[in-house]
Design a protein around this motif. Structure first.
Motif, PDB file in Angstrom:
ATOM      1  N   VAL A 124       0.840  -1.196   0.000  1.00  0.00           N
ATOM      2  CA  VAL A 124       0.000   0.000   0.000  1.00  0.00           C
ATOM      3  C   VAL A 124       0.878   1.249   0.000  1.00  0.00           C
ATOM      4  N   ALA A 141       1.116   3.886  -3.050  1.00  0.00           N
ATOM      5  CA  ALA A 141       0.772   5.296  -2.818  1.00  0.00           C
ATOM      6  C   ALA A 141       1.946   6.197  -3.196  1.00  0.00           C
ATOM      7  N   LEU A 188       1.310  11.191 -10.137  1.00  0.00           N
ATOM      8  CA  LEU A 188       0.482  12.393 -10.087  1.00  0.00           C
ATOM      9  C   LEU A 188       1.344  13.644 -10.311  1.00  0.00           C
ATOM     10  N   TYR A 196       0.607  15.833 -13.545  1.00  0.00           N
ATOM     11  CA  TYR A 196      -0.294  16.924 -13.182  1.00  0.00           C
ATOM     12  C   TYR A 196      -0.209  18.146 -14.096  1.00  0.00           C
ATOM     13  N   MET A 198      -3.507  19.614 -15.911  1.00  0.00           N
ATOM     14  CA  MET A 198      -3.982  20.998 -15.793  1.00  0.00           C
ATOM     15  C   MET A 198      -4.086  21.640 -17.169  1.00  0.00           C
ATOM     16  N   SER A 206       4.218  23.966 -12.745  1.00  0.00           N
ATOM     17  CA  SER A 206       5.374  23.077 -12.711  1.00  0.00           C
ATOM     18  C   SER A 206       5.312  22.305 -11.409  1.00  0.00           C
ATOM     19  N   GLY A 242       7.894  20.177  -9.159  1.00  0.00           N
ATOM     20  CA  GLY A 242       9.314  19.858  -9.101  1.00  0.00           C
ATOM     21  C   GLY A 242       9.748  19.314  -7.764  1.00  0.00           C
ATOM     22  N   PRO A 267      10.536  20.385  -4.802  1.00  0.00           N
ATOM     23  CA  PRO A 267       9.929  20.691  -3.497  1.00  0.00           C
ATOM     24  C   PRO A 267       8.663  19.873  -3.242  1.00  0.00           C
ATOM     25  N   TYR A 268       7.879  19.630  -4.303  1.00  0.00           N
ATOM     26  CA  TYR A 268       6.671  18.824  -4.154  1.00  0.00           C
ATOM     27  C   TYR A 268       7.036  17.392  -3.772  1.00  0.00           C
ATOM     28  N   ILE A 275       5.098  10.108   2.536  1.00  0.00           N
ATOM     29  CA  ILE A 275       4.421   8.815   2.368  1.00  0.00           C
ATOM     30  C   ILE A 275       5.367   7.658   2.684  1.00  0.00           C
ATOM     31  N   TYR A 293       8.477  25.654  -8.801  1.00  0.00           N
ATOM     32  CA  TYR A 293       8.592  24.199  -8.778  1.00  0.00           C
ATOM     33  C   TYR A 293       7.704  23.612  -7.689  1.00  0.00           C
ATOM     34  N   LYS A 294       7.330  24.459  -6.753  1.00  0.00           N
ATOM     35  CA  LYS A 294       6.410  24.027  -5.716  1.00  0.00           C
ATOM     36  C   LYS A 294       5.083  24.695  -5.990  1.00  0.00           C
ATOM     37  N   PRO A 295       4.159  23.968  -6.635  1.00  0.00           N
ATOM     38  CA  PRO A 295       2.907  24.609  -7.012  1.00  0.00           C
ATOM     39  C   PRO A 295       2.121  25.054  -5.782  1.00  0.00           C
ATOM     40  N   SER A 331      -7.377  23.895  -7.631  1.00  0.00           N
ATOM     41  CA  SER A 331      -7.007  23.075  -8.781  1.00  0.00           C
ATOM     42  C   SER A 331      -5.811  22.165  -8.490  1.00  0.00           C
ATOM     43  N   THR A 332      -5.085  22.420  -7.399  1.00  0.00           N
ATOM     44  CA  THR A 332      -3.965  21.520  -7.103  1.00  0.00           C
ATOM     45  C   THR A 332      -4.234  20.662  -5.868  1.00  0.00           C
ATOM     46  N   ALA A 333      -5.478  20.703  -5.384  1.00  0.00           N
ATOM     47  CA  ALA A 333      -5.792  19.919  -4.183  1.00  0.00           C
ATOM     48  C   ALA A 333      -5.531  18.437  -4.407  1.00  0.00           C
ATOM     49  N   LEU A 334      -5.933  17.961  -5.589  1.00  0.00           N
ATOM     50  CA  LEU A 334      -5.735  16.544  -5.898  1.00  0.00           C
ATOM     51  C   LEU A 334      -4.248  16.201  -5.889  1.00  0.00           C
ATOM     52  N   LEU A 335      -3.456  17.104  -6.437  1.00  0.00           N
ATOM     53  CA  LEU A 335      -2.011  16.876  -6.477  1.00  0.00           C
ATOM     54  C   LEU A 335      -1.433  16.741  -5.081  1.00  0.00           C
ATOM     55  N   TRP A 336      -1.825  17.670  -4.202  1.00  0.00           N
ATOM     56  CA  TRP A 336      -1.204  17.695  -2.881  1.00  0.00           C
ATOM     57  C   TRP A 336      -1.770  16.634  -1.939  1.00  0.00           C
ATOM     58  N   GLY A 360      -4.053  13.999  -2.978  1.00  0.00           N
ATOM     59  CA  GLY A 360      -4.377  12.716  -3.605  1.00  0.00           C
ATOM     60  C   GLY A 360      -3.549  11.547  -3.095  1.00  0.00           C
ATOM     61  N   PRO A 361      -2.211  11.682  -3.085  1.00  0.00           N
ATOM     62  CA  PRO A 361      -1.397  10.549  -2.638  1.00  0.00           C
ATOM     63  C   PRO A 361      -1.696  10.122  -1.201  1.00  0.00           C
ATOM     64  N   PHE A 362      -1.982  11.076  -0.332  1.00  0.00           N
ATOM     65  CA  PHE A 362      -2.283  10.723   1.054  1.00  0.00           C
ATOM     66  C   PHE A 362      -3.642  10.036   1.141  1.00  0.00           C
ATOM     67  N   LEU A 364      -4.892   8.264  -1.221  1.00  0.00           N
ATOM     68  CA  LEU A 364      -4.639   6.920  -1.740  1.00  0.00           C
ATOM     69  C   LEU A 364      -4.073   6.032  -0.629  1.00  0.00           C
ATOM     70  N   LEU A 365      -3.173   6.585   0.146  1.00  0.00           N
ATOM     71  CA  LEU A 365      -2.547   5.829   1.232  1.00  0.00           C
ATOM     72  C   LEU A 365      -3.595   5.436   2.277  1.00  0.00           C
TER      73      LEU A 365
END
Lengths: 662, 136, 177
Positions: free
Chosen positions: A356, A360, A367, A371, A375, A384, A386, A388-389, A397, B92-94, B99-104, B106-108, B110-111
């Motif tokens: 899991v 994830a 994602l 993404y 968009m 973008s 990058g 930091p994300y 995770i 680089y850090k959106p 519109s970016t809620a899923l990005l930020w 989503g993975p959690f 999913l977990l």
């Protein structure tokens, strides 16, 4: 003449792939032995023709045949031989040739080494691999022909991109592709099993070693690539979360999950549906990666010259292969049984929890990579995504998963007790907590990130050691002699230990280099000294040297510590006249504790240069960790158990089939 | 051989040694610039950060950021300055928004969902004495 | 949930992804839309090319629709769009003003002398400062600015005849009404 032979071989290979990918399946279906028996010879002939095509293309590079457009675009007569041969995969067309060659190589390996499988299963397996091959050969022949002639021939070639003129170019792509494409075997196993209706322990047992081999290659391939980026790009980064890096990392994450879920399936005949889905996903992500690189939908340093026709072709191919596989999955999977029972807390459940987490984590990479496209396609603007994300989300995770990694291997199969595991790990917990405070303080700065990172690294490594000690203890009564005791432990267990220990080493490397690296941008005149800690870097000026196909200003830096010589570093600024490009070649003094990394910036007046000096503590541990992981995989493969079980299992399966048919 | 050469260099050049100077005249500002520009994307060669890019525009922008920083602008003000001109693409850090809620998240999600589903399946799996295909 | 449907989830997700990938094939990841569209154009004053005694002031443009074309003598793609600009100038539909970006007067003038001058006036931006304010990241770029001084459209890369006919001309007709 040679290129035409290559072109012709490619077309013949395509024909044989069609035979391999269709007739044997019909044969198995209609019970026609004549058709089924075509699988192996067709696969081997396909391999032979792909190999001929590969050799013909590489010969054109060797012979500097600039009447071949692809050679003229990616090579040059002054290019050293090793790079000329590696230039085959320096562009789009040739790297596709590498792709199909490696696929053919894997198919060949299946025909040679998967002999113990039941006949119908083996035929289906080979045939499915043939289907995968058809698409790629068609792609090359119809959209990306590397043998296209250039008339009149060019006087000389346009040269291989200087960024790629490096030993890394010789090893990185083939090893990476071996891993990438190797998941096609696990994929074919899954499809053959779904077609066969045979999703069981034996299927998992057969798939496991093949998946592990591919995983080992992928691990090494990614590690090579990262090391290459580290010394070649000149600013000391080792991972950029670039779209193409991500494309190779996603199959790795899912492949790692697959290795673990195969263990559950092999042991308990359970979660087969999940395991088969992972097998399909691992290869699908490899294919998706190929699409992302070839189609130009994402911006990347690795992106090849793009052509929308190619993108459409690969996308169609994805729809057929992945879509087909998933339809088959949706049709067959509901009929699969659940397998043996095990407890909510058990080794099995721990392995699945790992799944899991890994899925994830792969999801966050997917994602993040897709993404911006998402968009843009929805007209919601350009963004973008990058480092930091990924540093935030991916790490958040993975962290709990890494903590559980310490607990999992200590859990007993079927039913485990958390308090008991906790008791066994109290030493590791203390060691990890103490180091989490001590190491950062010794390094000079304590932050949350470094403390957590050090904790997890030491935790993973120390729990692994405790696991070994535990194993020795439990075996002590039966085998008191330590050497005999150690010898008696299966190699697969050592493999697991080594791979997990490697993760610990890797985490420590990442944490310490990220937390404590230092960088200085300096202006250095000749004989200037830069003091960094107790190290002195003296700039002894530059000299002009001529390489085989470039000119270079080579700087000399003498590094001393308290007057004692440490090393001499000679970074270069190279000029490649054919493409008119300037390359920064950093020089690195590697070490277990730290790397010294010097790169030349721009020449300033009077022989002075702008110079960048980095100190990168423990950076080598990153690749050492990856190599330990790969070694762990290799050890697991050499385990006797597999070979014996393979034969025995094959016999059992054959017997079962006979009973069924009778 | 190499060692001898090192010693030779040590002796011959010792007398002229001077201290290397930082490239920028304000190291603290350079560090701030570096940290900030590492999370910004260069628009010309789109896969390098503003910190690492050698494109002329990147150089101009770094110069501009230095100026803004000297004027006492905060990091956020510098970022706003760039976003006003080039859009969110430079980050680089959106930003976290609808519109970016899923990005930020989503993975959690999913977990959590994955963990929940696994737990339920495991419970069922463990509870059933007699396991059959129909019980998924 | 229905048991069989559950097994279709991966397939559905995959086809959604394919939809996006297909759309993505026809998008250009290198084109970054400007946040300045719909906002007032930054005002600037700059010396006029080859005549440094005169100053171009963008504030003087209020009340008319104008085109600001950012170009340079060192830019290859600018030569590509040059004939289109010349044709536009000849048609007299619109006043095109140039911004000579990070260039020398001498070299810029040489290009104009050789190929013709489609601009009404050319402002110079020697250090690229005005370019930064307009969010220029690759020349040529062209802005359509309306009577109130708001940027209505930005073309990134050379203006082709297709772009001219399908986008620029209709927009000008609307704005000049």
């Amino acid at each position: 003449m040679i290129p035409e032979i290559g072109q012709f071989s490619l077309i013949l290979a395509f024909c044989f792939a069609i035979v391999q990918g269709t007739l044997p399946l019909v044969g198995v279906w209609k019970n026609n032995a004549a058709l089924s028996n075509l699988a192996v010879p067709a696969a081997r002939t396909q391999f032979a023709f792909v190999a001929i095509a590969f050799i013909c293309l590489d010969y054109s590079f060797y012979a500097n045949d600039f009447s071949v457009l692809y050679v003229a675009s990616n090579s040059n007569s002054h290019l050293p031989l090793a790079y000329r041969l590696a230039a085959l995969w320096g562009g789009h067309e040739g790297s596709m040739i590498l792709w199909v060659s490696i696929l053919a190589l894997w198919t060949m390996a299946v025909t040679l080494f998967a002999k113990s499988l039941p006949e119908t299963f083996r035929i289906r397996l080979i045939s499915v691999m043939g289907m995968v091959s058809i698409g790629f050969l068609a792609f090359i022949i119809f959209t990306s022909n590397p043998f296209e002639r250039l008339i009149p021939a060019a006087l000389d070639g346009r040269d291989l991109n200087p960024l790629l003129q490096d030993p890394g170019m010789v090893f990185h792509p083939p090893v990476l592709y071996m891993g990438y494409v190797g998941f096609s075997v696990a994929f074919a196993f899954a499809i053959a099993a779904l077609l066969d209706g045979r999703l069981d322990i034996t299927w998992a047992r057969w798939t496991r070693p093949w998946t592990t081999v591919a995983w080992v290659f992928l691990t090494l391939g990614i590690a090579f690539g990262s090391k290459w980026a580290y010394y070649e790009l000149g600013w000391g980064g080792w991972w950029f979360w670039d779209a193409v890096e991500n494309a190779s990392f996603m199959p790795w994450l899912v492949g790692t999950a697959l290795i673990h879920s195969l263990a559950v399936t092999e042991k308990r005949d359970a979660f087969k549906v999940w395991t088969v889905l992972l097998s399909i996903c691992a290869f699908s992500l490899s294919l998706l990666g190929t699409f992302l690189v070839r189609s130009g939908v994402l911006t990347s340093v690795h992106a090849f010259a793009t052509d929308p026709r190619r993108g459409v072709f690969i996308l169609m191919y994805l729809v057929v292969v992945i879509g087909g596989a998933l339809i088959l999955f949706a049709w067959r999977a509901p009929k699969v049984g659940l397998g043996e029972k095990f407890d909510v807390v058990s080794r099995e459940s721990m392995l699945l929890t790992n799944n899991v987490v890994l899925v994830a984590a792969a999801g966050s990479v997917l994602l993040g990579t897709m993404y911006p496209l998402l968009m843009d396609a929805l007209g919601a603007g350009k963004i973008s995504v990058g480092p930091p994300y990924f540093d935030a989300v991916f790490v958040a995770i993975m962290a709990p998963g890494l903590f559980l990694m310490g607990l999992g291997p200590l859990a007993k199969w079927r039913k485990a007790s958390l308090p008991e595991i906790g008791m066994r790990l109290r030493v590791a917990a203390v060691i990890s907590l103490v180091s989490a405070l001590l190491v950062p303080l010794l390094m000079g700065k304590l932050t949350l990130m470094t403390a957590v990172g050090v904790f997890l690294g030491i935790w993973v490594a120390s729990t692994t050691l405790i696991l070994l000690v535990n194993r020795i203890k439990t075996r002590k009564i039966a085998t008191p002699d330590l050497v005999e005791n150690l010898k008696g432990i299966p190699l697969a267990f050592y493999g697991m230990l080594l791979a997990h220990f490697g993760i610990g080493v890797f985490i420590l490397g990442v944490t310490l280099v990220k937390g404590y690296e230092s960088e200085q941008d300096l202006r250095m005149d000749k004989n200037d000294v830069a003091k960094i800690g107790n190290l002195e870097f003296r700039f002894d000026g530059t000299q002009e040297i001529a390489g085989p196909n470039y000119m270079s200003s080579q700087g000399t830096f003498t590094v001393t510590s308290n007057g004692k010589p440490v090393t001499v570093l000679q970074p270069e600024k190279r000029f490649y006249p054919v493409q008119g490009s300037v390359m920064t070649e950093a020089d690195i003094g590697p070490g277990v504790i730290k790397d010294l990394y010097v790169s030349l910036g721009e020449p300033l007046e009077n022989g002075a240069w702008s110079v960048r000096i980095y100190i990168k503590p423990f950076v080598q541990w990153i690749w050492a960790g990856a190599i330990l992981m790969a070694l762990g995989g290799i050890l697991a493969l050499t385990d006797k158990r597999y070979r014996i079980l393979n034969k025995k299992a094959a016999k059992e399966a054959q017997d079962a089939l006979e009973v069924f048919e009778a | 051989m190499k060692k001898l050469w090192i010693i030779f260099l040590l002796i011959s050049n010792f007398a002229f040694a001077g201290e290397a100077k930082p490239l920028g005249d304000d190291p603290a500002l350079e560090l701030r610039l570096k940290t900030l520009s590492q999370d910004l994307r260069c628009l010309v060669c789109q896969n390098t950060t503003l910190a690492d890019s050698s494109a002329p525009l990147a150089e101009d922008l770094r110069q501009e950021i230095r100026k803004l920083m000297r004027e006492g602008k905060s990091d956020q003000e510098v970022i706003d300055y760039l976003v006003a001109r080039y859009g969110d693409f430079v980050l680089y850090k959106p930003p976290v928004n609808e519109s970016t809620a899923l990005l930020w998240f989503g993975p959690f999600l999913l977990l959590i969902v994955g963990g929940f589903v696994l737990f339920r399946v495991l419970k069922k799996h463990a509870g059933n004495e007699d396991i059959q295909a129909e019980d998924v | 949930m229905n048991r069989t449907l559950k097994f279709l989830i991966p397939l559905v997700l995959f086809f959604i992804a394919v939809g996006f990938l297909f759309k993505g094939l026809y998008l250009d990841p290198h084109e970054v839309p400007s946040p300045l569209v719909g906002k007032p154009a930054p005002t600037f004053q700059a010396p006029v090319l080859s005549d440094a005694s005169k100053t171009f002031n963008s504030a003087d443009m209020k009340g008319q629709v104008w085109l600001l074309n950012v170009w340079a003598s060192w830019c290859g793609a600018c030569r590509e769009e040059h004939p289109v600009l010349m044709a536009m100038a000849k048609s007299g539909q619109i006043a095109t003003y140039g911004l000579d970006y990070k260039d020398t007067d001498q070299e810029a003038q040489a290009v104009l002398d050789a190929n013709g001058n489609p601009y009404k006036t050319i402002a110079t931006d020697v250090n690229g400062k005005i370019g930064i304010d307009y969010g220029v990241y690759g020349v040529p770029e062209t802005y359509i600015i309306d009577k109130t001084g708001v940027i209505r459209y930005k073309q990134i890369g050379p203006i082709t005849e297709e772009v001219l006919i399908n986008k620029i001309v209709p927009m000008l007709k609307e704005l000049q009404r």
